[in-house]
Design an enzyme around this catalytic site. Structure first.
Site, PDB file in Angstrom:
ATOM      1  N   SER A   1       0.824  -1.220   0.000  1.00 50.52           N
ATOM      2  CA  SER A   1       0.000   0.000   0.000  1.00 50.52           C
ATOM      3  C   SER A   1       0.856   1.267   0.000  1.00 50.52           C
ATOM      4  O   SER A   1       1.826   1.380   0.741  1.00 50.52           O
ATOM      5  CB  SER A   1      -0.911   0.008   1.229  1.00 50.52           C
ATOM      6  OG  SER A   1      -1.560   1.266   1.312  1.00 50.52           O
TER       7      SER A   1
ATOM      8  N   LYS B   1     -13.728  -3.541   2.031  1.00 51.82           N
ATOM      9  CA  LYS B   1     -14.531  -2.311   1.902  1.00 51.82           C
ATOM     10  C   LYS B   1     -16.019  -2.562   2.177  1.00 51.82           C
ATOM     11  O   LYS B   1     -16.703  -1.694   2.709  1.00 51.82           O
ATOM     12  CB  LYS B   1     -14.354  -1.696   0.510  1.00 51.82           C
ATOM     13  CG  LYS B   1     -12.959  -1.093   0.291  1.00 51.82           C
ATOM     14  CD  LYS B   1     -12.905  -0.372  -1.048  1.00 51.82           C
ATOM     15  CE  LYS B   1     -11.478   0.031  -1.380  1.00 51.82           C
ATOM     16  NZ  LYS B   1     -11.393   0.815  -2.617  1.00 51.82           N
TER      17      LYS B   1
ATOM     18  N   ASN C   1     -14.247   3.225   2.235  1.00 45.46           N
ATOM     19  CA  ASN C   1     -12.778   3.171   2.213  1.00 45.46           C
ATOM     20  C   ASN C   1     -12.154   4.074   3.270  1.00 45.46           C
ATOM     21  O   ASN C   1     -10.938   4.093   3.434  1.00 45.46           O
ATOM     22  CB  ASN C   1     -12.235   3.512   0.815  1.00 45.46           C
ATOM     23  CG  ASN C   1     -12.242   5.009   0.541  1.00 45.46           C
ATOM     24  OD1 ASN C   1     -13.036   5.746   1.121  1.00 45.46           O
ATOM     25  ND2 ASN C   1     -11.372   5.458  -0.330  1.00 45.46           N
TER      26      ASN C   1
ATOM     27  N   ASP D   1     -13.338   7.229  -3.089  1.00 47.70           N
ATOM     28  CA  ASP D   1     -12.771   6.768  -4.366  1.00 47.70           C
ATOM     29  C   ASP D   1     -13.322   7.560  -5.553  1.00 47.70           C
ATOM     30  O   ASP D   1     -12.568   7.984  -6.436  1.00 47.70           O
ATOM     31  CB  ASP D   1     -13.075   5.276  -4.590  1.00 47.70           C
ATOM     32  CG  ASP D   1     -12.231   4.383  -3.690  1.00 47.70           C
ATOM     33  OD1 ASP D   1     -11.098   4.781  -3.346  1.00 47.70           O
ATOM     34  OD2 ASP D   1     -12.713   3.295  -3.329  1.00 47.70           O
TER      35      ASP D   1
ATOM     36  N   GLY E   1     -16.580  -2.565 -16.348  1.00 40.81           N
ATOM     37  CA  GLY E   1     -16.598  -3.288 -15.079  1.00 40.81           C
ATOM     38  C   GLY E   1     -17.838  -2.950 -14.282  1.00 40.81           C
ATOM     39  O   GLY E   1     -18.406  -1.855 -14.412  1.00 40.81           O
TER      40      GLY E   1
ATOM     41  N   ALA F   1     -15.260  -1.727  -7.585  1.00 42.17           N
ATOM     42  CA  ALA F   1     -14.531  -0.526  -8.005  1.00 42.17           C
ATOM     43  C   ALA F   1     -15.433   0.366  -8.860  1.00 42.17           C
ATOM     44  O   ALA F   1     -15.423   1.596  -8.704  1.00 42.17           O
ATOM     45  CB  ALA F   1     -13.273  -0.916  -8.777  1.00 42.17           C
TER      46      ALA F   1
HETATM   47  P1  ATR Z   1     -13.414  -4.909  -7.776  1.00 40.36           P
HETATM   48  O1  ATR Z   1     -13.768  -4.633  -6.346  1.00 40.36           O
HETATM   49  O2  ATR Z   1     -11.965  -4.698  -8.106  1.00 40.36           O
HETATM   50  O3  ATR Z   1     -14.329  -4.222  -8.729  1.00 40.36           O
HETATM   51  P2  ATR Z   1     -14.854  -7.334  -8.290  1.00 40.36           P
HETATM   52  O4  ATR Z   1     -16.039  -6.849  -7.550  1.00 40.36           O
HETATM   53  O5  ATR Z   1     -14.416  -8.749  -8.182  1.00 40.36           O
HETATM   54  O6  ATR Z   1     -13.569  -6.485  -7.925  1.00 40.36           O
HETATM   55  O7  ATR Z   1     -15.082  -6.991  -9.834  1.00 40.36           O
HETATM   56  C1  ATR Z   1     -14.120  -7.221 -10.823  1.00 40.36           C
HETATM   57  C2  ATR Z   1     -14.609  -6.622 -12.126  1.00 40.36           C
HETATM   58  O8  ATR Z   1     -13.629  -6.833 -13.145  1.00 40.36           O
HETATM   59  C3  ATR Z   1     -15.877  -7.257 -12.638  1.00 40.36           C
HETATM   60  O9  ATR Z   1     -16.595  -6.308 -13.384  1.00 40.36           O
HETATM   61  C4  ATR Z   1     -15.321  -8.368 -13.548  1.00 40.36           C
HETATM   62  O10 ATR Z   1     -16.233  -8.815 -14.516  1.00 40.36           O
HETATM   63  P3  ATR Z   1     -17.348  -9.923 -14.111  1.00 40.36           P
HETATM   64  O11 ATR Z   1     -18.421  -9.213 -13.350  1.00 40.36           O
HETATM   65  O12 ATR Z   1     -17.825 -10.456 -15.409  1.00 40.36           O
HETATM   66  O13 ATR Z   1     -16.613 -10.956 -13.282  1.00 40.36           O
HETATM   67  C5  ATR Z   1     -14.190  -7.623 -14.194  1.00 40.36           C
HETATM   68  N1  ATR Z   1     -13.121  -8.468 -14.757  1.00 40.36           N
HETATM   69  C6  ATR Z   1     -12.186  -9.172 -14.064  1.00 40.36           C
HETATM   70  N2  ATR Z   1     -11.330  -9.797 -14.915  1.00 40.36           N
HETATM   71  C7  ATR Z   1     -11.746  -9.472 -16.173  1.00 40.36           C
HETATM   72  C8  ATR Z   1     -11.288  -9.805 -17.493  1.00 40.36           C
HETATM   73  N3  ATR Z   1     -10.224 -10.571 -17.684  1.00 40.36           N
HETATM   74  N4  ATR Z   1     -11.953  -9.293 -18.539  1.00 40.36           N
HETATM   75  C9  ATR Z   1     -13.039  -8.504 -18.364  1.00 40.36           C
HETATM   76  N5  ATR Z   1     -13.520  -8.150 -17.146  1.00 40.36           N
HETATM   77  C10 ATR Z   1     -12.890  -8.627 -16.075  1.00 40.36           C
END
Ligand code: ATR
Length: 282
Positions: A23, A74, A95, A111, A136, A140
């Protein structure tokens, strides 16, 4: 009596996460404290899965004044706090925790405002009236939606590998502005001014399946991740002619600045801190 003697002690802050040793928050808050002349101590605390609540209780019992919370806690922090700012309530994630009188825990999520401040204030960009694509639909993405919509984009499209998550997320935020959700396949003939990567794909050296025609002339690509070298999403943006490409280092420092303001009621200057962190990344 002890409060008389405590007066001279630095206020205690920390970031909790797992893993947390990488971090940058202790460094950032150390630089903020130095710059603003605030006396504080800020450490990183590694917390075992299932141990978050106890770790927070111990921290408060030991006189802690505030916490940052990072992956994967979080949502636990959101559940644990006694009160939340409206933006934290909407984000479904906390956060930043402020320890108030009698150990009352107040939760914020900085964030999204960190992202917007980096785009608008640091880099002279805009979200207002722009066509924005958010990649996504996980934590996040959810964390930044309300501050992005507050800026008044012309439209905000959430695209996700799992389409249903994007549609559900858009539905949850539809009262705040023009937001829709879809899968990556639905983007075939769409064009965007600002594309923000909030997937965790870059973490694994991966890239969402995006077609190159997504970018409108003059488009800006922003990866919420940061690294010493360009992330796969930033490399994609370069290949497809993005006019501007950014990583999330500025967002990281800006979200920390918002936490600092909440805790210390003093706003640190971020530009020099971003420059220092950038130099240290190399
Ligand atoms: P975070 O808190 O980092 O957002 P998360 O809640 O696990 O972690 O979400 C990860 C995000 O990245 C999701 O939108 C995931 O898509 P899915 O909902 O289909 O799982 C996306 N993601 C992770 N790896 C990916 C990849 N290789 N290609 C496209 N999207 C990806």
């Amino acid at each position: 009596m002890s409060s008389l003697f405590d007066f001279d002690k630095p206020a205690i802050y920390a970031v909790m996460g797992n893993p947390v040793s990488h971090s940058k928050s202790p460094r950032i808050h150390g630089l903020f404290a130095e710059q603003t002349g605030q006396r504080l101590q800020y450490t990183a605390i590694q917390v075992d899965p299932g141990g978050f609540e106890q770790a927070v209780r111990n921290f408060v019992a030991n006189g802690g004044s505030g916490l940052n919370v990072t992956v994967p806690f979080k949502t636990n922090a959101w559940e644990l706090v006694d009160s939340r700012t409206p933006r934290a309530a909407l984000a479904g994630a906390v956060n930043t925790i402020e320890v108030q009188a009698q150990g009352v825990l107040h939760g914020d999520n900085t964030d999204g405002v960190g992202l917007v401040n980096d785009i608008v204030n640091n880099q002279g960009g805009a979200v207002a009236n722009k066509s924005v694509l958010l990649l996504g639909a996980g934590g996040a993405a959810r964390g930044v939606l309300s501050p992005l919509l507050e800026q008044g984009p012309a439209e905000l499209v959430i695209a996700n590998r799992t389409e249903d998550r994007a549609i559900g997320l858009a539905r949850n935020f539809s009262k705040l502005g023009a937001v829709t959700g879809c899968g990556f396949d639905d983007l075939a003939d769409r064009h965007f001014d600002l594309v923000i990567n909030a997937t965790s794909a870059s973490l694994h050296g991966e890239l969402p399946p995006l077609s190159g025609q997504l970018l409108a002339p003059g488009a800006w690509c922003y990866d919420m991740m940061y690294a010493a070298t360009a992330t796969p999403f930033m490399q994609w943006a370069e290949r497809h002619g993005a006019a501007k490409i950014s990583d999330g280092l500025g967002m990281l420092v800006e979200q920390a600045a918002e936490s600092f303001v909440l805790w210390r009621k003093v706003r640190p200057q971020t530009a020099t801190v971003i420059a220092t962190l950038r130099a240290e990344l190399q």
